[in-house]
Write an enzyme that holds these catalytic residues in place. Sequence first.
Site, mmCIF file in Angstrom:
data_model
loop_
_atom_site.group_PDB
_atom_site.id
_atom_site.type_symbol
_atom_site.label_atom_id
_atom_site.label_comp_id
_atom_site.label_asym_id
_atom_site.label_seq_id
_atom_site.Cartn_x
_atom_site.Cartn_y
_atom_site.Cartn_z
ATOM 1 N N LYS A 38 -92.970 -28.188 -4.176
ATOM 2 C CA LYS A 38 -94.133 -27.286 -4.233
ATOM 3 C C LYS A 38 -93.994 -26.185 -3.175
ATOM 4 O O LYS A 38 -93.170 -26.307 -2.252
ATOM 5 C CB LYS A 38 -95.418 -28.091 -4.003
ATOM 6 C CG LYS A 38 -95.510 -28.762 -2.635
ATOM 7 C CD LYS A 38 -96.654 -29.769 -2.574
ATOM 8 C CE LYS A 38 -96.699 -30.458 -1.224
ATOM 9 N NZ LYS A 38 -97.677 -31.560 -1.200
ATOM 10 N N TYR A 264 -99.197 -3.175 20.074
ATOM 11 C CA TYR A 264 -100.605 -2.904 19.823
ATOM 12 C C TYR A 264 -101.506 -3.495 20.910
ATOM 13 O O TYR A 264 -101.213 -4.560 21.453
ATOM 14 C CB TYR A 264 -101.020 -3.492 18.476
ATOM 15 C CG TYR A 264 -100.485 -2.725 17.284
ATOM 16 C CD1 TYR A 264 -100.647 -1.347 17.172
ATOM 17 C CD2 TYR A 264 -99.827 -3.395 16.259
ATOM 18 C CE1 TYR A 264 -100.162 -0.654 16.073
ATOM 19 C CE2 TYR A 264 -99.349 -2.707 15.150
ATOM 20 C CZ TYR A 264 -99.522 -1.334 15.061
ATOM 21 O OH TYR A 264 -99.058 -0.658 13.964
HETATM 22 C C1 LIG Z 1 -97.006 -32.662 -0.620
HETATM 23 C C2 LIG Z 1 -97.154 -34.042 -1.164
HETATM 24 C C3 LIG Z 1 -96.157 -35.010 -0.933
HETATM 25 C C4 LIG Z 1 -94.979 -34.802 -0.004
HETATM 26 O O1 LIG Z 1 -95.337 -35.130 1.312
HETATM 27 P P1 LIG Z 1 -94.296 -35.001 2.535
HETATM 28 O O2 LIG Z 1 -95.079 -35.381 3.723
HETATM 29 O O3 LIG Z 1 -93.869 -33.570 2.562
HETATM 30 O O4 LIG Z 1 -93.156 -35.913 2.221
HETATM 31 C C5 LIG Z 1 -96.291 -36.237 -1.578
HETATM 32 N N1 LIG Z 1 -97.357 -36.493 -2.382
HETATM 33 C C6 LIG Z 1 -98.341 -35.597 -2.595
HETATM 34 C C7 LIG Z 1 -99.493 -35.965 -3.451
HETATM 35 C C8 LIG Z 1 -98.285 -34.350 -1.976
HETATM 36 O O5 LIG Z 1 -99.267 -33.465 -2.163
#
Ligand SMILES: *Cc1c(COP(=O)(O)O)cnc(C)c1O
Length: 369
Positions: A38, A264
């Site tokens: 993701k 800035y």
């Molecule tokens: C993002 C996510 C993961 C992965 O978690 P990590 O800590 O990056 O390994 C797993 N399950 C769900 C439901 C997530 O949203």
Amino acid sequence: MPKASQTILEIDLNALDHNYRFITSHLKPSTRILGVVKAGGYGSDAAEIAKELLVLGVDYLAVAYVSEGVALRDAGIMAPVLVLHPQPVNFDQLIDRCLEPAMYSKRVLSAFIAKAEEHAQKNYPVHIKFNSGLNRLGFQKEDTQWIAETLSGTDSVRVKSMFSHLAASEDMAERDFTLGQIAKFKSIASEMKTLLGYEPILHQSNTSAILNYPEAELDMVRTGIGLYGYGNNPEIDKNLRPVVNLKSVISQIHRIESGETVGYNRAFKASGVEVTATIPIGHADGIPRSLGNKKGFVLINGEKAPIIGNVCMDMLMVNITHIDCKEGDEVTIIGEDIPATTLAEAGNTISYELLTAISHRIKRVVCRK
Ligand SMILES: *Cc1c(COP(=O)(O)O)cnc(C)c1O
């Protein structure tokens, strides 16, 4: 690798291979692996990471939203993709592209069944998500009967997996709470199996749970951050390699006289003669403004150059008074010697946020180191 001549994000697939082997070495050989890609593969390049993960042997991929799954399909990736957080408005597209939705509420499951029937689907794979204590997304324990009855009224969908998500698997001070979540999901899952009359894949562990809670392993695990080289624990991080290296160059060097200011709001004021370098990366590229004013630093020729003044939208300035360097020299912002966790802590955030904020304005370069 040739030295960077502009701001680039190197994506090291050999580091990914290494991390994958380290993580899977903690698992039973029969456990399925779901690779989480993701948010553009945690800020890297989801399609490149996904393709490499499939070569390595992952069984599943996961994204948060339908549009991210569509991008994987557009890149030619045919593997099963779990969409963790789909919205009903995108269900037509989800079905057209053979993406597999997480079902997290009565509203969403009812809407999906209606869609699957409209598209004349049989046994369309869905994944039932249960809330075991994170209180973010998922059915409640009390919903099992309703789910089973609803599913028995249609042959348009079939439960491919059931899962839950842990709230604090990286935090050993929350061990009792986490063990409670694990037990709760196991009991929901066994009740659901009886109600359904078949055995979907069960999964609950994220990266930290793989490392800290072998009892949560079940049939499949979902790993994200660990694949990218960060394990929410400095001891674990020693065994992992950062997949992304964020590099840039020195665009210009300035000699600042005592009393002059930089950037800035004139936030940095020189108390003596100082030498500064301007680097072509700013807050629009994902460098938090909170790293300005000496909170953060970059590496130039192996030396720490603190960020001085405020981080601008497209650039930042660092102090190089003590460093032997010249315009055009390479600058490292995130990498082996300056991990995302170090910079994240300096900016009062976490590796996840820093990595996923790296903007798509920055060129991605895939490599193997
Ligand atoms: C993002 C996510 C993961 C992965 O978690 P990590 O800590 O990056 O390994 C797993 N399950 C769900 C439901 C997530 O949203």
